[in-house]
Design a protein around this motif. Structure first.
Motif, PDB file in Angstrom:
ATOM      1  N   GLN A  46      -4.167 -33.617 -46.353  1.00 40.01           N
ATOM      2  CA  GLN A  46      -4.204 -34.483 -47.532  1.00 40.01           C
ATOM      3  C   GLN A  46      -3.881 -35.922 -47.153  1.00 40.01           C
ATOM      4  OE1 GLN A  46      -1.434 -32.244 -49.937  1.00 40.01           O
ATOM      5  NE2 GLN A  46      -3.077 -31.455 -51.238  1.00 40.01           N
ATOM      6  N   SER A  47      -2.948 -36.111 -46.241  1.00 42.73           N
ATOM      7  CA  SER A  47      -2.621 -37.463 -45.778  1.00 42.73           C
ATOM      8  C   SER A  47      -3.819 -38.080 -45.070  1.00 42.73           C
ATOM      9  CB  SER A  47      -1.432 -37.427 -44.810  1.00 42.73           C
ATOM     10  OG  SER A  47      -0.270 -37.007 -45.469  1.00 42.73           O
ATOM     11  N   ARG A  48      -4.458 -37.305 -44.220  1.00 45.57           N
ATOM     12  CA  ARG A  48      -5.641 -37.801 -43.520  1.00 45.57           C
ATOM     13  C   ARG A  48      -6.746 -38.126 -44.527  1.00 45.57           C
ATOM     14  NH1 ARG A  48      -6.928 -37.918 -38.542  1.00 45.57           N
ATOM     15  NH2 ARG A  48      -5.471 -36.363 -37.824  1.00 45.57           N
ATOM     16  N   GLY A  49      -6.822 -37.345 -45.593  1.00 42.33           N
ATOM     17  CA  GLY A  49      -7.834 -37.574 -46.622  1.00 42.33           C
ATOM     18  C   GLY A  49      -7.674 -38.889 -47.362  1.00 42.33           C
ATOM     19  N   ARG A  50      -6.504 -39.483 -47.293  1.00 41.22           N
ATOM     20  CA  ARG A  50      -6.299 -40.794 -47.934  1.00 41.22           C
ATOM     21  C   ARG A  50      -7.016 -41.886 -47.152  1.00 41.22           C
ATOM     22  NH1 ARG A  50      -6.264 -39.605 -52.420  1.00 41.22           N
ATOM     23  NH2 ARG A  50      -6.604 -37.559 -51.618  1.00 41.22           N
ATOM     24  N   ALA A  51      -7.167 -41.698 -45.849  1.00 43.03           N
ATOM     25  CA  ALA A  51      -7.833 -42.697 -45.007  1.00 43.03           C
ATOM     26  C   ALA A  51      -9.329 -42.391 -44.998  1.00 43.03           C
ATOM     27  CB  ALA A  51      -7.255 -42.663 -43.599  1.00 43.03           C
ATOM     28  N   ARG A  52     -10.046 -42.945 -45.957  1.00 39.09           N
ATOM     29  CA  ARG A  52     -11.450 -42.598 -46.155  1.00 39.09           C
ATOM     30  C   ARG A  52     -12.439 -43.606 -45.611  1.00 39.09           C
ATOM     31  NH1 ARG A  52     -10.752 -40.872 -52.295  1.00 39.09           N
ATOM     32  NH2 ARG A  52      -9.603 -38.969 -51.920  1.00 39.09           N
ATOM     33  N   ALA A  53     -11.985 -44.795 -45.295  1.00 43.28           N
ATOM     34  CA  ALA A  53     -12.910 -45.813 -44.802  1.00 43.28           C
ATOM     35  C   ALA A  53     -13.451 -45.387 -43.438  1.00 43.28           C
ATOM     36  CB  ALA A  53     -12.213 -47.159 -44.703  1.00 43.28           C
ATOM     37  N   LYS A  54     -14.607 -45.949 -43.083  1.00 46.28           N
ATOM     38  CA  LYS A  54     -15.175 -45.670 -41.769  1.00 46.28           C
ATOM     39  C   LYS A  54     -14.184 -46.097 -40.696  1.00 46.28           C
ATOM     40  CE  LYS A  54     -20.045 -45.592 -41.055  1.00 46.28           C
ATOM     41  NZ  LYS A  54     -21.286 -46.294 -40.994  1.00 46.28           N
TER      42      LYS A  54
END
Length: 110
Positions: A46-54
């Motif tokens: 979920q934490s990784r999912g916050r970083a959505r930019a390329k």
């Protein structure tokens, strides 16, 4: 509201608690820094999912002892991604087979 300002690019840095990992939509974030260890592989994902930019990154500030656990979380995440890819492949194959089966049956010649 800080989140709206971040979404509108009026604010470039957003500091938040772990609550932001659980359902608050923050798009186009290119760096997430966790100051504590995720409690579970799901929370890590979920934490990784916050970083959505390329080309985005998740950084975790952890002790040397916790580093192994973070590596295990990442392996779990990779395995989950493989399972999801296989699931999608099977789903597409099943859908394609269903479309073939739903066609008009061809007549059988005596």
């Amino acid at each position: 509201d800080a989140i709206q300002g971040f979404k509108k690019n009026e604010i470039s840095i957003l500091v938040a608690t772990a609550v932001i990992c659980e359902g608050i939509d923050v798009s186009d974030c290119n760096l997430v820094i966790r100051f504590d260890l995720s409690a579970t592989p799901l929370e890590h994902a979920q934490s990784r999912g916050r970083a959505r930019a390329k080309m985005s990154e998740l950084m975790c500030l952890v002790t040397p002892e916790e580093k192994t656990l973070v590596q295990e979380f990442r392996l779990s995440e990779d395995r989950l991604a493989e399972v999801m890819e296989t699931w999608e492949d099977l789903k597409h194959k099943k859908d394609a087979a269903g479309r073939r089966e739903s066609r008009e049956p061809e007549p059988i010649e005596p």
